[in-house]
Design a protein around this motif. Structure first.
Motif, PDB file in Angstrom:
ATOM      1  N   LYS A  20       0.841  -1.208   0.000  1.00 40.18           N
ATOM      2  CA  LYS A  20       0.000   0.000   0.000  1.00 40.18           C
ATOM      3  C   LYS A  20       0.872   1.251   0.000  1.00 40.18           C
ATOM      4  CE  LYS A  20      -2.942  -2.133   3.020  1.00 40.18           C
ATOM      5  NZ  LYS A  20      -3.910  -2.243   4.075  1.00 40.18           N
ATOM      6  N   PHE A  73      -3.840  -1.353  -3.408  1.00 36.56           N
ATOM      7  CA  PHE A  73      -4.854  -0.670  -2.602  1.00 36.56           C
ATOM      8  C   PHE A  73      -5.763  -1.708  -1.973  1.00 36.56           C
ATOM      9  CE2 PHE A  73      -3.481   1.576  -6.299  1.00 36.56           C
ATOM     10  CZ  PHE A  73      -3.195   2.857  -5.844  1.00 36.56           C
ATOM     11  N   LEU A 117      -5.876  -7.088  -1.523  1.00 35.01           N
ATOM     12  CA  LEU A 117      -5.260  -6.005  -2.293  1.00 35.01           C
ATOM     13  C   LEU A 117      -5.677  -6.039  -3.760  1.00 35.01           C
ATOM     14  CD1 LEU A 117      -1.487  -6.010  -1.254  1.00 35.01           C
ATOM     15  CD2 LEU A 117      -3.276  -4.461  -0.473  1.00 35.01           C
TER      16      LEU A 117
END
Ligand code: B12
Length: 216
Positions: free
Chosen positions: A96, A102, A109
């Motif tokens: 991240k 993200f 993720l």
């Protein structure tokens, strides 16, 4: 320097999937961390490696340790690996912080290039700062109107409300209906519109899913 790293790792089927300048108190003690992931050529390379056929558990992790340690020695870097814990190196946080991955609506993720099929094989830790390009820093999930990940799991094993119900996921994989998840990878991960571009062989998917089930 990034070019040199890219050239060094490419023949091993690896790609830079993120890079960051960690905080001073980061456990890596590095000034620059370079995250490494499989690229399209990975499976063909791995298939011919001794770890694939030596009938010993965790072949991809053992391959990663050997190959990435050699690369690190060549580049005068140290290594970090996502496996081998607990405790586990904070790959999710590093991913991240790199601005290229993200948290998706399900927590898993989503990466700017590999979507939810992102996985990390290791990281190179450098004691000096390497100049890094600006990262996209906008999640692909923000512009994803359909959000197919939210309804892709046949047994709702991952929900935003309850997180990841590993037992439900495992139980489904043992049924005939779970065969697609075993051979074609997790349906949540493959439903991600960014992941769709990531092609993987059945044997590759099965190796990961069998490891997840504790069968290898
Ligand atoms: C332990 C672990 C697991 C455990 C999770 C236990 C749980 N949730 O109860 C198990 C074995 C179930 C697991 C499964 C998978 N995992 Co996992 N896992 C890890 C690992 C090694 C350590 C995480 C940890 O404990 N950190 C320490 C704690 C304190 O931090 P935490 O943030 O609270 O950790 C939690 C999350 O990481 C979460 N988690 C871990 N994996 C996954 C996967 C999914 C789908 C979700 C929703 C959550 C989740 O569970 C942890 C404990 O609660 C990390 C690598 C790493 N170094 O981070 C990979 C990692 C997070 N996993 C990853 C992957 C790829 C998977 C699988 C998809 C593997 C596969 N089949 O290919 C599977 C999911 C099965 C599926 N549906 O396909 C990737 C990230 C994927 C992503 N896009 O986010 C990582 C980074 C490994 C890697 N080499 O890249 N995993």
């Amino acid at each position: 320097m990034l070019d040199e790293i890219t050239k060094t790792i490419a023949p091993h089927g690896l790609v830079i999937s993120g890079a960051l300048h960690p905080d001073a108190n980061d456990i890596s003690n590095a000034k620059t961390l370079i995250l490494l992931s499989p690229r399209e050529t990975f499976w063909d390379i791995f298939k011919n490696a001794p770890e694939y056929t030596d009938n010993t558990p965790n072949p991809i992790d053992r391959w990663s340790k050997r190959v990435i340690s050699d690369i690190a020695m060549h580049l005068n870097a140290r290594t970090q690996f996502p496996f081998g814990g607990p405790p586990y190196a904070p790959f999710l946080d590093w991913a991240k912080q790199s601005g290229r991955a993200f948290s998706s609506p399900l927590g898993m993720l989503a990466h700017d290039t590999y979507g939810m099929m992102i996985s990390y094989r290791g990281a190179l830790a450098f004691d000096h700062k390497i100049a890094l390009p600006a990262s996209p820093s906008t999640s692909p999930c923000e512009t994803c109107a359909a959000k197919p990940c939210l309804s892709a799991c046949p047994v709702n094993a991952i929900t935003p409300e309850h997180g990841y119900d590993v037992a439900t996921c495992h139980a489904h994989l043992d049924t005939p209906q779970g065969e697609t998840c075993m051979t074609q990878a997790c349906r949540i991960r493959t439903s991600c519109p960014v992941s769709v571009a990531v092609k993987r062989e059945t044997a590759h998917n099965m190796l990961h899913m069998r490891a997840f089930k504790g069968e290898t």
